[in-house]
Scaffold this motif. Structure first.
Motif, PDB file in Angstrom:
ATOM      1  N   MET A   1       0.851  -1.216   0.000  1.00 40.31           N
ATOM      2  CA  MET A   1       0.000   0.000   0.000  1.00 40.31           C
ATOM      3  C   MET A   1       0.872   1.246   0.000  1.00 40.31           C
ATOM      4  O   MET A   1       1.665   1.441   0.903  1.00 40.31           O
ATOM      5  N   PRO A   2       0.721   2.056  -1.005  1.00 38.77           N
ATOM      6  CA  PRO A   2       1.548   3.268  -1.085  1.00 38.77           C
ATOM      7  C   PRO A   2       1.111   4.323  -0.083  1.00 38.77           C
ATOM      8  O   PRO A   2      -0.066   4.425   0.260  1.00 38.77           O
ATOM      9  N   LEU A   3       2.068   5.073   0.339  1.00 34.95           N
ATOM     10  CA  LEU A   3       1.812   6.135   1.313  1.00 34.95           C
ATOM     11  C   LEU A   3       1.918   7.485   0.605  1.00 34.95           C
ATOM     12  O   LEU A   3       2.948   7.810   0.036  1.00 34.95           O
ATOM     13  N   TYR A   4       0.837   8.245   0.645  1.00 35.76           N
ATOM     14  CA  TYR A   4       0.819   9.528  -0.042  1.00 35.76           C
ATOM     15  C   TYR A   4       0.952  10.664   0.971  1.00 35.76           C
ATOM     16  O   TYR A   4       0.412  10.596   2.059  1.00 35.76           O
ATOM     17  N   GLU A   5       1.677  11.671   0.575  1.00 30.80           N
ATOM     18  CA  GLU A   5       1.849  12.828   1.448  1.00 30.80           C
ATOM     19  C   GLU A   5       1.129  14.032   0.842  1.00 30.80           C
ATOM     20  O   GLU A   5       1.290  14.335  -0.338  1.00 30.80           O
ATOM     21  N   TYR A   6       0.371  14.701   1.676  1.00 29.32           N
ATOM     22  CA  TYR A   6      -0.397  15.851   1.218  1.00 29.32           C
ATOM     23  C   TYR A   6      -0.090  17.059   2.089  1.00 29.32           C
ATOM     24  O   TYR A   6       0.355  16.935   3.220  1.00 29.32           O
ATOM     25  N   GLN A   7      -0.338  18.211   1.504  1.00 28.57           N
ATOM     26  CA  GLN A   7      -0.167  19.447   2.250  1.00 28.57           C
ATOM     27  C   GLN A   7      -1.453  20.254   2.171  1.00 28.57           C
ATOM     28  O   GLN A   7      -2.032  20.433   1.093  1.00 28.57           O
ATOM     29  N   CYS A   8      -1.887  20.731   3.314  1.00 29.28           N
ATOM     30  CA  CYS A   8      -3.116  21.512   3.376  1.00 29.28           C
ATOM     31  C   CYS A   8      -2.905  22.857   2.681  1.00 29.28           C
ATOM     32  O   CYS A   8      -1.884  23.507   2.849  1.00 29.28           O
ATOM     33  N   ARG A   9      -3.897  23.247   1.884  1.00 28.65           N
ATOM     34  CA  ARG A   9      -3.809  24.537   1.188  1.00 28.65           C
ATOM     35  C   ARG A   9      -4.132  25.692   2.121  1.00 28.65           C
ATOM     36  O   ARG A   9      -3.831  26.850   1.829  1.00 28.65           O
ATOM     37  N   GLN A  10      -4.764  25.377   3.234  1.00 30.95           N
ATOM     38  CA  GLN A  10      -5.207  26.422   4.134  1.00 30.95           C
ATOM     39  C   GLN A  10      -4.146  26.744   5.190  1.00 30.95           C
ATOM     40  O   GLN A  10      -3.694  27.877   5.316  1.00 30.95           O
ATOM     41  N   CYS A  11      -3.724  25.702   5.950  1.00 33.15           N
ATOM     42  CA  CYS A  11      -2.806  25.943   7.059  1.00 33.15           C
ATOM     43  C   CYS A  11      -1.401  25.441   6.757  1.00 33.15           C
ATOM     44  O   CYS A  11      -0.476  25.698   7.518  1.00 33.15           O
ATOM     45  N   GLY A  12      -1.233  24.726   5.635  1.00 37.26           N
ATOM     46  CA  GLY A  12       0.088  24.277   5.244  1.00 37.26           C
ATOM     47  C   GLY A  12       0.569  23.040   5.980  1.00 37.26           C
ATOM     48  O   GLY A  12       1.729  22.655   5.878  1.00 37.26           O
ATOM     49  N   ASP A  13      -0.316  22.402   6.726  1.00 41.06           N
ATOM     50  CA  ASP A  13       0.061  21.215   7.473  1.00 41.06           C
ATOM     51  C   ASP A  13       0.242  20.032   6.528  1.00 41.06           C
ATOM     52  O   ASP A  13      -0.518  19.862   5.583  1.00 41.06           O
ATOM     53  N   GLN A  14       1.291  19.246   6.774  1.00 38.67           N
ATOM     54  CA  GLN A  14       1.545  18.080   5.938  1.00 38.67           C
ATOM     55  C   GLN A  14       1.116  16.828   6.673  1.00 38.67           C
ATOM     56  O   GLN A  14       1.391  16.662   7.853  1.00 38.67           O
ATOM     57  N   PHE A  15       0.438  15.938   5.958  1.00 39.83           N
ATOM     58  CA  PHE A  15      -0.016  14.691   6.562  1.00 39.83           C
ATOM     59  C   PHE A  15       0.075  13.575   5.537  1.00 39.83           C
ATOM     60  O   PHE A  15      -0.008  13.802   4.336  1.00 39.83           O
ATOM     61  N   GLU A  16       0.272  12.365   6.046  1.00 32.06           N
ATOM     62  CA  GLU A  16       0.436  11.199   5.189  1.00 32.06           C
ATOM     63  C   GLU A  16      -0.793  10.314   5.295  1.00 32.06           C
ATOM     64  O   GLU A  16      -1.366  10.139   6.362  1.00 32.06           O
ATOM     65  N   ILE A  17      -1.190   9.776   4.156  1.00 36.30           N
ATOM     66  CA  ILE A  17      -2.375   8.925   4.102  1.00 36.30           C
ATOM     67  C   ILE A  17      -2.058   7.693   3.275  1.00 36.30           C
ATOM     68  O   ILE A  17      -1.489   7.784   2.190  1.00 36.30           O
ATOM     69  N   LEU A  18      -2.425   6.538   3.824  1.00 34.14           N
ATOM     70  CA  LEU A  18      -2.264   5.297   3.084  1.00 34.14           C
ATOM     71  C   LEU A  18      -3.444   5.133   2.138  1.00 34.14           C
ATOM     72  O   LEU A  18      -4.597   5.144   2.549  1.00 34.14           O
ATOM     73  N   GLN A  19      -3.145   5.002   0.856  1.00 35.07           N
ATOM     74  CA  GLN A  19      -4.186   4.830  -0.141  1.00 35.07           C
ATOM     75  C   GLN A  19      -3.751   3.791  -1.146  1.00 35.07           C
ATOM     76  O   GLN A  19      -2.579   3.488  -1.289  1.00 35.07           O
ATOM     77  N   ARG A  20      -4.715   3.275  -1.861  1.00 36.74           N
ATOM     78  CA  ARG A  20      -4.370   2.342  -2.937  1.00 36.74           C
ATOM     79  C   ARG A  20      -3.778   3.137  -4.103  1.00 36.74           C
ATOM     80  O   ARG A  20      -3.908   4.365  -4.178  1.00 36.74           O
ATOM     81  N   MET A  21      -3.149   2.412  -5.010  1.00 38.81           N
ATOM     82  CA  MET A  21      -2.394   3.088  -6.069  1.00 38.81           C
ATOM     83  C   MET A  21      -3.310   3.823  -7.039  1.00 38.81           C
ATOM     84  O   MET A  21      -2.945   4.851  -7.581  1.00 38.81           O
ATOM     85  N   SER A  22      -4.503   3.277  -7.235  1.00 39.99           N
ATOM     86  CA  SER A  22      -5.401   3.893  -8.227  1.00 39.99           C
ATOM     87  C   SER A  22      -6.353   4.873  -7.553  1.00 39.99           C
ATOM     88  O   SER A  22      -7.559   4.791  -7.706  1.00 39.99           O
ATOM     89  N   VAL A  23      -5.761   5.799  -6.798  1.00 36.43           N
ATOM     90  CA  VAL A  23      -6.596   6.800  -6.135  1.00 36.43           C
ATOM     91  C   VAL A  23      -6.996   7.862  -7.151  1.00 36.43           C
ATOM     92  O   VAL A  23      -6.198   8.281  -7.988  1.00 36.43           O
ATOM     93  N   THR A  24      -8.251   8.273  -7.091  1.00 39.43           N
ATOM     94  CA  THR A  24      -8.744   9.230  -8.072  1.00 39.43           C
ATOM     95  C   THR A  24      -8.619  10.654  -7.543  1.00 39.43           C
ATOM     96  O   THR A  24      -8.441  10.873  -6.346  1.00 39.43           O
TER      97      THR A  24
END
Ligand SMILES: [Zn+2]
Length: 68
Positions: A1-24
């Protein structure tokens, strides 16, 4: 399961989420920041859990040509 990293557009906080590869894109837009709850975070990078190094192109082209 790949781990994706995202950054909030509002507060700039970075968080990681486990998602399947074919995430839309719709699923990404539905994600919410754990800090402020703002949806549609920015995808910063994706890290595969259990990453392995591929033994390809590891040979150094260092063979000297004998000049005669
Ligand atoms: Zn946020």
């Amino acid at each position: 399961m790949p781990l994706y990293e995202y950054q909030c557009r509002q507060c700039g906080d970075q968080f990681e989420i486990l998602q399947r590869m074919s995430v839309t894109a719709e699923e990404i837009a539905g994600l919410e920041c754990p800090q402020c709850g703002t949806s549609n975070p920015k995808k910063t990078l994706s890290v595969f859990s259990g990453q392995t190094s591929s033994p390809s192109l590891n040979m150094a082209a260092d063979c000297g040509i004998p000049s005669g």
